[in-house]
Design a protein around this motif. Structure first.
Motif, PDB file in Angstrom:
ATOM      1  N   UNK A 281       0.846  -1.202   0.000  1.00 19.56           N
ATOM      2  CA  UNK A 281       0.000   0.000   0.000  1.00 19.56           C
ATOM      3  C   UNK A 281       0.879   1.248   0.000  1.00 19.56           C
ATOM      4  N   UNK A 282       1.896   1.254   0.849  1.00 16.74           N
ATOM      5  CA  UNK A 282       2.811   2.401   0.900  1.00 16.74           C
ATOM      6  C   UNK A 282       3.524   2.555  -0.435  1.00 16.74           C
ATOM      7  N   UNK A 283       3.944   1.455  -1.028  1.00 18.69           N
ATOM      8  CA  UNK A 283       4.612   1.508  -2.330  1.00 18.69           C
ATOM      9  C   UNK A 283       3.669   2.064  -3.395  1.00 18.69           C
ATOM     10  N   UNK A 284       2.413   1.646  -3.381  1.00 13.82           N
ATOM     11  CA  UNK A 284       1.433   2.124  -4.363  1.00 13.82           C
ATOM     12  C   UNK A 284       1.208   3.631  -4.229  1.00 13.82           C
ATOM     13  N   UNK A 285       1.065   4.121  -2.998  1.00 12.86           N
ATOM     14  CA  UNK A 285       0.866   5.558  -2.754  1.00 12.86           C
ATOM     15  C   UNK A 285       2.112   6.335  -3.175  1.00 12.86           C
ATOM     16  N   UNK A 286       3.280   5.804  -2.833  1.00 17.37           N
ATOM     17  CA  UNK A 286       4.537   6.457  -3.193  1.00 17.37           C
ATOM     18  C   UNK A 286       4.683   6.526  -4.709  1.00 17.37           C
ATOM     19  N   UNK A 287       4.333   5.452  -5.399  1.00 20.48           N
ATOM     20  CA  UNK A 287       4.384   5.422  -6.865  1.00 20.48           C
ATOM     21  C   UNK A 287       3.432   6.453  -7.458  1.00 20.48           C
ATOM     22  N   UNK A 288       2.233   6.531  -6.926  1.00 20.12           N
ATOM     23  CA  UNK A 288       1.245   7.514  -7.409  1.00 20.12           C
ATOM     24  C   UNK A 288       1.799   8.936  -7.272  1.00 20.12           C
ATOM     25  N   UNK A 289       2.388   9.237  -6.114  1.00 17.46           N
ATOM     26  CA  UNK A 289       2.944  10.575  -5.884  1.00 17.46           C
ATOM     27  C   UNK A 289       4.104  10.867  -6.824  1.00 17.46           C
ATOM     28  N   UNK A 290       4.933   9.869  -7.070  1.00 19.14           N
ATOM     29  CA  UNK A 290       6.066  10.062  -7.980  1.00 19.14           C
ATOM     30  C   UNK A 290       5.585  10.366  -9.395  1.00 19.14           C
ATOM     31  N   UNK A 291       4.616   9.608  -9.859  1.00 20.42           N
ATOM     32  CA  UNK A 291       4.069   9.845 -11.204  1.00 20.42           C
ATOM     33  C   UNK A 291       3.437  11.224 -11.309  1.00 20.42           C
TER      34      UNK A 291
END
Length: 189
Positions: free
Chosen positions: A147-157
């Motif tokens: 979940x943290x990885x998914x949120x972090x990926x969303x923010x990076x994009x």
């Protein structure tokens, strides 16, 4: 020993590409890839006891080895570090590694585009978009929940899209833009 050889053969090309995007000297690439597999041998017990996904675990080990190499290169005199303790590569070996490095030019371009991102966002985006790990695998490689990885990926994009600005109406990607496999804003999660 056979298991180690099979593991090496399964992952050596991925590791060479991973390291080849980070260094452009064939000797350094060959040495760092070798160091990754030496670290795997040294930390094999950690893999078994952690019961992790083999691929995610390997990319985590590789990231640590690459970071250690960056630190070593920063501290060491460049000339001495290129000469001391290296096995000389033959012309065929150098040509093969140079071909792999050239094949990763688009990946290096994508990593340069990510250089302004915070380190955690850059790491997740790199593992997902460039190295094509799943978000869950990237999270495991970085020691974070999926979940943290998914949120972090969303923010990076989102930060990359914001930095790039809106494309002109009807525009096509510019020459030299990252290829679909390294399109940082649209890789699959």
């Amino acid at each position: 020993m056979a298991q180690l050889e099979a593991f090496y053969r399964r992952h050596v090309e991925d590791m060479t590409r991973f390291v080849g995007r980070r260094f452009d000297d064939p000797h350094t690439v060959a040495d760092v890839v070798a160091d990754v597999f030496l670290a795997v041998v040294d930390s094999g017990d950690a893999y078994r006891s952690a019961a992790r996904d083999e691929r995610a675990w390997l990319y985590g080990v590789a990231r640590h080895v690459v970071s250690a190499e960056y630190r070593r290169k920063h501290r060491a005199d460049v000339l001495n570090s290129r000469v001391a303790g290296r096995r000389l590569l033959g012309a065929d070996d150098i040509a093969r590694v140079e071909d792999r490095i050239a094949a990763e030019n688009a990946g290096r371009t994508a990593i340069e585009a990510m250089s302004e991102l915070p380190p955690r966002q850059r790491a997740v985006l790199e593992l997902v978009a460039v190295d094509q790990l799943t978000v869950a695998e990237a999270g495991r490689a970085l020691g974070m929940s999926s979940v943290t990885a998914r949120v972090t990926l969303h923010r990076a994009r989102a930060r990359l899209r914001e930095a790039a600005g809106p494309p002109p109406d009807g525009a096509t990607p510019a020459a030299g833009a990252p290829a679909a496999s390294t399109d940082l804003s649209r890789s699959t999660a």
